[in-house]
Design a protein around this motif. Structure first.
Motif, PDB file in Angstrom:
ATOM      1  N   TYR A  50     -79.616  -4.940  14.387  1.00 24.22           N
ATOM      2  CA  TYR A  50     -79.099  -3.727  13.746  1.00 24.22           C
ATOM      3  C   TYR A  50     -79.773  -2.483  14.330  1.00 24.22           C
ATOM      4  CZ  TYR A  50     -76.857  -6.489  10.041  1.00 24.22           C
ATOM      5  OH  TYR A  50     -76.060  -7.360   9.332  1.00 24.22           O
ATOM      6  N   ALA A  51     -81.070  -2.582  14.594  1.00 21.69           N
ATOM      7  CA  ALA A  51     -81.773  -1.429  15.170  1.00 21.69           C
ATOM      8  C   ALA A  51     -81.123  -1.048  16.492  1.00 21.69           C
ATOM      9  CB  ALA A  51     -83.252  -1.746  15.354  1.00 21.69           C
ATOM     10  N   LYS A  52     -80.775  -2.057  17.280  1.00 19.84           N
ATOM     11  CA  LYS A  52     -80.119  -1.795  18.571  1.00 19.84           C
ATOM     12  C   LYS A  52     -78.745  -1.169  18.351  1.00 19.84           C
ATOM     13  CE  LYS A  52     -79.868  -1.284  22.551  1.00 19.84           C
ATOM     14  NZ  LYS A  52     -80.935  -0.702  23.390  1.00 19.84           N
ATOM     15  N   ALA A  53     -77.989  -1.716  17.415  1.00 22.20           N
ATOM     16  CA  ALA A  53     -76.634  -1.210  17.153  1.00 22.20           C
ATOM     17  C   ALA A  53     -76.703   0.268  16.757  1.00 22.20           C
ATOM     18  CB  ALA A  53     -75.974  -2.037  16.052  1.00 22.20           C
ATOM     19  N   ILE A  54     -77.666   0.600  15.922  1.00 25.61           N
ATOM     20  CA  ILE A  54     -77.765   1.980  15.439  1.00 25.61           C
ATOM     21  C   ILE A  54     -78.270   2.903  16.550  1.00 25.61           C
ATOM     22  CG2 ILE A  54     -79.064   3.444  13.797  1.00 25.61           C
ATOM     23  CD1 ILE A  54     -78.339   1.024  11.804  1.00 25.61           C
ATOM     24  N   GLY A 111     -72.486  -4.018   3.356  1.00 23.54           N
ATOM     25  CA  GLY A 111     -72.762  -2.636   3.763  1.00 23.54           C
ATOM     26  C   GLY A 111     -73.997  -2.444   4.619  1.00 23.54           C
ATOM     27  N   THR A 112     -74.583  -3.532   5.104  1.00 25.93           N
ATOM     28  CA  THR A 112     -75.866  -3.448   5.816  1.00 25.93           C
ATOM     29  C   THR A 112     -75.899  -2.376   6.911  1.00 25.93           C
ATOM     30  OG1 THR A 112     -74.998  -5.438   6.839  1.00 25.93           O
ATOM     31  CG2 THR A 112     -76.897  -5.718   5.445  1.00 25.93           C
ATOM     32  N   ILE A 113     -75.027  -2.494   7.901  1.00 28.52           N
ATOM     33  CA  ILE A 113     -75.104  -1.579   9.049  1.00 28.52           C
ATOM     34  C   ILE A 113     -74.840  -0.139   8.592  1.00 28.52           C
ATOM     35  CG2 ILE A 113     -74.051  -0.990  11.283  1.00 28.52           C
ATOM     36  CD1 ILE A 113     -73.517  -4.020  11.665  1.00 28.52           C
ATOM     37  N   GLY A 114     -73.803   0.037   7.781  1.00 30.85           N
ATOM     38  CA  GLY A 114     -73.435   1.379   7.318  1.00 30.85           C
ATOM     39  C   GLY A 114     -74.542   2.029   6.510  1.00 30.85           C
ATOM     40  N   LEU A 115     -75.186   1.259   5.649  1.00 33.60           N
ATOM     41  CA  LEU A 115     -76.251   1.826   4.804  1.00 33.60           C
ATOM     42  C   LEU A 115     -77.472   2.197   5.642  1.00 33.60           C
ATOM     43  CD1 LEU A 115     -75.751  -0.532   1.778  1.00 33.60           C
ATOM     44  CD2 LEU A 115     -75.657   1.956   1.656  1.00 33.60           C
ATOM     45  N   ILE A 116     -77.775   1.376   6.636  1.00 36.26           N
ATOM     46  CA  ILE A 116     -78.922   1.685   7.497  1.00 36.26           C
ATOM     47  C   ILE A 116     -78.595   2.928   8.342  1.00 36.26           C
ATOM     48  CG2 ILE A 116     -80.375   0.828   9.390  1.00 36.26           C
ATOM     49  CD1 ILE A 116     -79.821  -2.039   8.227  1.00 36.26           C
ATOM     50  N   ALA A 117     -77.314   3.058   8.741  1.00 35.29           N
ATOM     51  CA  ALA A 117     -76.914   4.205   9.575  1.00 35.29           C
ATOM     52  C   ALA A 117     -76.770   5.491   8.762  1.00 35.29           C
ATOM     53  CB  ALA A 117     -75.591   3.885  10.274  1.00 35.29           C
ATOM     54  N   ALA A 118     -76.553   5.353   7.456  1.00 33.68           N
ATOM     55  CA  ALA A 118     -76.188   6.520   6.626  1.00 33.68           C
ATOM     56  C   ALA A 118     -77.192   7.666   6.718  1.00 33.68           C
ATOM     57  CB  ALA A 118     -76.002   6.084   5.178  1.00 33.68           C
ATOM     58  N   GLY A 119     -78.473   7.335   6.815  1.00 31.07           N
ATOM     59  CA  GLY A 119     -79.514   8.375   6.888  1.00 31.07           C
ATOM     60  C   GLY A 119     -79.412   9.213   8.153  1.00 31.07           C
ATOM     61  N   LYS A 120     -78.722   8.682   9.152  1.00 38.40           N
ATOM     62  CA  LYS A 120     -78.636   9.391  10.430  1.00 38.40           C
ATOM     63  C   LYS A 120     -77.238   9.951  10.669  1.00 38.40           C
ATOM     64  CE  LYS A 120     -82.078   6.502  12.745  1.00 38.40           C
ATOM     65  NZ  LYS A 120     -82.245   5.354  11.813  1.00 38.40           N
ATOM     66  N   ALA A 121     -76.351   9.828   9.676  1.00 35.10           N
ATOM     67  CA  ALA A 121     -74.957  10.241   9.877  1.00 35.10           C
ATOM     68  C   ALA A 121     -74.542  11.280   8.845  1.00 35.10           C
ATOM     69  CB  ALA A 121     -74.054   9.015   9.759  1.00 35.10           C
ATOM     70  N   GLY A 122     -73.403  11.931   9.077  1.00 33.85           N
ATOM     71  CA  GLY A 122     -72.850  12.860   8.093  1.00 33.85           C
ATOM     72  C   GLY A 122     -72.313  12.085   6.902  1.00 33.85           C
ATOM     73  N   ARG A 123     -71.378  11.194   7.200  1.00 30.22           N
ATOM     74  CA  ARG A 123     -70.891  10.288   6.147  1.00 30.22           C
ATOM     75  C   ARG A 123     -70.437   8.962   6.750  1.00 30.22           C
ATOM     76  NH1 ARG A 123     -65.144  10.510   4.198  1.00 30.22           N
ATOM     77  NH2 ARG A 123     -63.941  11.271   5.962  1.00 30.22           N
ATOM     78  N   VAL A 124     -70.435   7.946   5.908  1.00 31.57           N
ATOM     79  CA  VAL A 124     -70.095   6.599   6.373  1.00 31.57           C
ATOM     80  C   VAL A 124     -68.987   6.031   5.478  1.00 31.57           C
ATOM     81  CG1 VAL A 124     -70.962   4.262   6.832  1.00 31.57           C
ATOM     82  CG2 VAL A 124     -72.480   6.215   7.151  1.00 31.57           C
ATOM     83  N   PRO A 171     -81.034 -19.812  17.249  1.00 28.70           N
ATOM     84  CA  PRO A 171     -81.712 -20.724  18.169  1.00 28.70           C
ATOM     85  C   PRO A 171     -81.292 -22.180  17.948  1.00 28.70           C
ATOM     86  CG  PRO A 171     -83.286 -19.143  17.321  1.00 28.70           C
ATOM     87  CD  PRO A 171     -82.004 -18.920  16.565  1.00 28.70           C
ATOM     88  N   HIS A 172     -81.250 -22.914  19.029  1.00 29.08           N
ATOM     89  CA  HIS A 172     -80.929 -24.350  19.044  1.00 29.08           C
ATOM     90  C   HIS A 172     -79.441 -24.645  18.823  1.00 29.08           C
ATOM     91  CE1 HIS A 172     -85.195 -24.568  19.071  1.00 29.08           C
ATOM     92  NE2 HIS A 172     -85.282 -24.071  17.855  1.00 29.08           N
ATOM     93  N   THR A 173     -78.647 -23.593  18.649  1.00 28.08           N
ATOM     94  CA  THR A 173     -77.201 -23.790  18.593  1.00 28.08           C
ATOM     95  C   THR A 173     -76.615 -23.078  19.813  1.00 28.08           C
ATOM     96  OG1 THR A 173     -76.484 -21.744  17.530  1.00 28.08           O
ATOM     97  CG2 THR A 173     -77.403 -23.438  16.091  1.00 28.08           C
ATOM     98  N   GLY A 174     -75.341 -23.252  20.040  1.00 30.87           N
ATOM     99  CA  GLY A 174     -74.712 -22.598  21.187  1.00 30.87           C
ATOM    100  C   GLY A 174     -74.328 -21.145  20.912  1.00 30.87           C
ATOM    101  N   HIS A 175     -74.572 -20.672  19.684  1.00 27.87           N
ATOM    102  CA  HIS A 175     -74.092 -19.333  19.327  1.00 27.87           C
ATOM    103  C   HIS A 175     -74.999 -18.215  19.806  1.00 27.87           C
ATOM    104  CE1 HIS A 175     -71.009 -21.185  17.014  1.00 27.87           C
ATOM    105  NE2 HIS A 175     -71.883 -21.811  16.246  1.00 27.87           N
ATOM    106  N   VAL A 176     -74.382 -17.073  20.037  1.00 24.74           N
ATOM    107  CA  VAL A 176     -75.166 -15.898  20.449  1.00 24.74           C
ATOM    108  C   VAL A 176     -74.508 -14.641  19.895  1.00 24.74           C
ATOM    109  CG1 VAL A 176     -73.961 -15.809  22.692  1.00 24.74           C
ATOM    110  CG2 VAL A 176     -76.156 -14.680  22.459  1.00 24.74           C
ATOM    111  N   GLU A 177     -75.324 -13.691  19.527  1.00 30.17           N
ATOM    112  CA  GLU A 177     -74.842 -12.419  18.969  1.00 30.17           C
ATOM    113  C   GLU A 177     -75.016 -11.352  20.047  1.00 30.17           C
ATOM    114  OE1 GLU A 177     -74.187 -12.834  15.542  1.00 30.17           O
ATOM    115  OE2 GLU A 177     -73.671 -10.762  15.037  1.00 30.17           O
ATOM    116  N   THR A 178     -74.064 -10.424  20.141  1.00 30.02           N
ATOM    117  CA  THR A 178     -74.161  -9.396  21.182  1.00 30.02           C
ATOM    118  C   THR A 178     -73.762  -8.029  20.636  1.00 30.02           C
ATOM    119  OG1 THR A 178     -73.400 -11.107  22.716  1.00 30.02           O
ATOM    120  CG2 THR A 178     -73.489  -8.873  23.576  1.00 30.02           C
ATOM    121  N   VAL A 179     -74.542  -7.017  20.985  1.00 32.44           N
ATOM    122  CA  VAL A 179     -74.168  -5.629  20.662  1.00 32.44           C
ATOM    123  C   VAL A 179     -73.589  -5.025  21.931  1.00 32.44           C
ATOM    124  CG1 VAL A 179     -75.027  -3.328  20.041  1.00 32.44           C
ATOM    125  CG2 VAL A 179     -76.075  -5.356  19.026  1.00 32.44           C
TER     126      VAL A 179
END
Ligand code: SAH
Length: 429
Positions: free
Chosen positions: A269-273, A292-305, A413-421
């Motif tokens: 999330y830090a990277k996304a923001i 609302g995780t990403i939006g709430l973390i971003a809200a402090g740095k945005a006009g509105r979300v 980890p240990h699965t084939g999955h990966v998350e990407t920003v």
């Protein structure tokens, strides 16, 4: 500058990963010596030698468990690079320092095997339960609680569900744990609302595990592969847990989505923001927002979300999360993200930044076409499936958007999955 810092972090993580693997090798040796077994099932000595977990092959949940962790990361890196070739640069994947027991949500199916109550996971593609007592991916406390419940069944005369006959009360147990707050939710999924000696059961479970903060009974009486049914009753505590991520507190209910690996999620999330490069004035959309995780973390740095999400419970959690964190510049909408965005585009709304974090199936052409009409400067795509990501990036490209960089994170980890920003920018800006 930024790139250098990321590289360093990546290298450090790789070095630590090697160390962790050494630790894993040690554990393995001890296991091979026969001091530990982590399942209730009897396994052949040969399988014990081969794997860190004796049931990994039959369970199928951790296809890469016995691949050294740094190699797992290399493979994921290669996979993302291959799929995103021609779109943008892929930065080095960020792995975990300790890639074990990272899952904060643990689900166990309950049933019968040879007349004995068992709990574990369904063997892939079947409804046969592979008994599991301890899993290398799951939170250890959650596994202990599930083991305790299994051990209590006989004395409370609770029958586990038998899929063939349809008899039995207890079908699944779901445990969610807030790693930062220590709060623990236990959901008992039953086939009937009638739960004999329910109060005593709850009392006895709390006595054995005073760290449990809430217990819920969920009713699932249908023939379905869904774990949770619609109706539920809070048996103890508040009916939800809270966790903290990136300085915000989040309320999580039984059914709402919450990332299963909070340690890596904070970095993701830090990277996304950071990629969104907010200045405090922007109108931001958080699509597929969950609680609302990403939006709430971003809200402090945005006009509105503006958050949009299909799951009603998650929306409710999002509204409550805004209150808890005293964030007033965010609004949540319960809607299909594509339909909502199309509506925004038709109304001629002005949007500066769009975050999207869709499920594995990815986003839709409808959504991406609406984004192109809304014409935000930046789009930050958080993806848990690089294949649908690549498919969607193509559509973005057709709409005049260019991917500028991709940052993979190992959330699984240990699965084939990966998350990407991925940062995607409008071409004429
Ligand atoms: N951003 C959140 C949730 C991501 S998971 C987080 O990081 O916690 C994806 C979310 O998309 C889930 O909450 C799911 O309920 C939601 N979802 C799935 N299909 C959707 C759709 N068509 N429209 C809006 N939301 C959807």
């Amino acid at each position: 500058m930024q790139e250098n810092r990321r590289k360093k972090t990546g290298q450090k993580d790789f070095a630590k990963n090697r160390k962790t693997h050494k630790k894993a090798e040690e554990i393995k040796k001890v296991r091979e010596g026969g001091r530990h077994g982590n399942t209730t099932g009897k396994e052949s000595g040969e399988n014990m030698k081969r794997s860190l977990c004796p049931v990994s092959k039959r369970c199928g949940g951790c296809q890469m468990l016995d691949v050294p962790y740094d190699r797992q990361l290399q493979e994921k890196q290669k996979n993302v690079e291959g799929l995103l070739k021609g779109f943008c640069r892929v930065y080095p994947i960020v792995g975990m320092e300790d890639p074990f027991h990272y899952r904060n949500k643990v689900h166990a199916a309950f049933g019968y095997k040879k007349g004995e109550a068992v709990s574990g996971v369904y063997r892939e593609g079947t409804h046969e339960i592979v008994p599991v007592e301890r899993c290398m991916l799951e939170d250890e406390k959650a596994d202990q609680i599930i083991g305790t419940i299994r051990g209590m069944l006989k004395s409370f005369k609770i029958r586990t569900y038998d899929e063939e006959t349809g008899y039995g009360l207890l079908r699944h147990v779901l445990v969610k744990r807030g790693f930062a707050t220590g709060q623990i939710m236990v959901v008992l999924v039953t086939t009937s609302p009638i739960f004999p000696s329910r109060n005593n059961f709850v009392k006895a479970l709390r006595k054995k595990h005073p760290e449990i903060t809430t217990i819920i009974q969920n009713l699932n009486d249908r023939f379905t592969s869904m774990v949770l049914g619609e109706r539920e009753k809070v048996l103890y505590g508040k009916g939800y847990i809270e966790d903290r991520l990136c300085g915000c507190t989040f309320r999580i209910s039984s059914k709402s989505f919450y990332q299963v690996n909070p340690v890596q999620t904070e970095k993701l999330y830090a990277k996304a923001i950071e990629a969104a490069a907010l200045t405090g004035k922007e109108t931001v959309i958080d699509a597929y927002c969950g609680i609302g995780t990403i939006g709430l973390i971003a809200a402090g740095k945005a006009g509105r979300v503006i958050g949009v999400e299909l799951n009603q419970d998650a929306v409710r959690d999002g509204v409550q999360n805004a209150r808890t964190n005293k964030i007033s510049n965010i609004q949540f909408y319960h809607n299909d993200a594509g339909r909502f965005m199309t509506g925004m585009a038709q109304d001629g709304e002005k949007v500066d930044v769009v975050f999207l974090d869709p499920p594995r199936s990815g986003s839709t052409e409808e959504f991406i076409r609406a984004v192109a009409v809304l014409a935000p400067d930046r789009v930050v795509y958080v993806s848990c499936n690089p294949e649908t990501l690549a498919r969607d990036l193509k559509v973005f490209r057709g709409g005049g958007y260019q991917a500028e960089g991709a940052w993979p994170y190992d959330l699984f980890p240990h699965t084939g999955h990966v998350e990407t920003v991925v940062l995607i920018q409008r071409k004429d800006t």
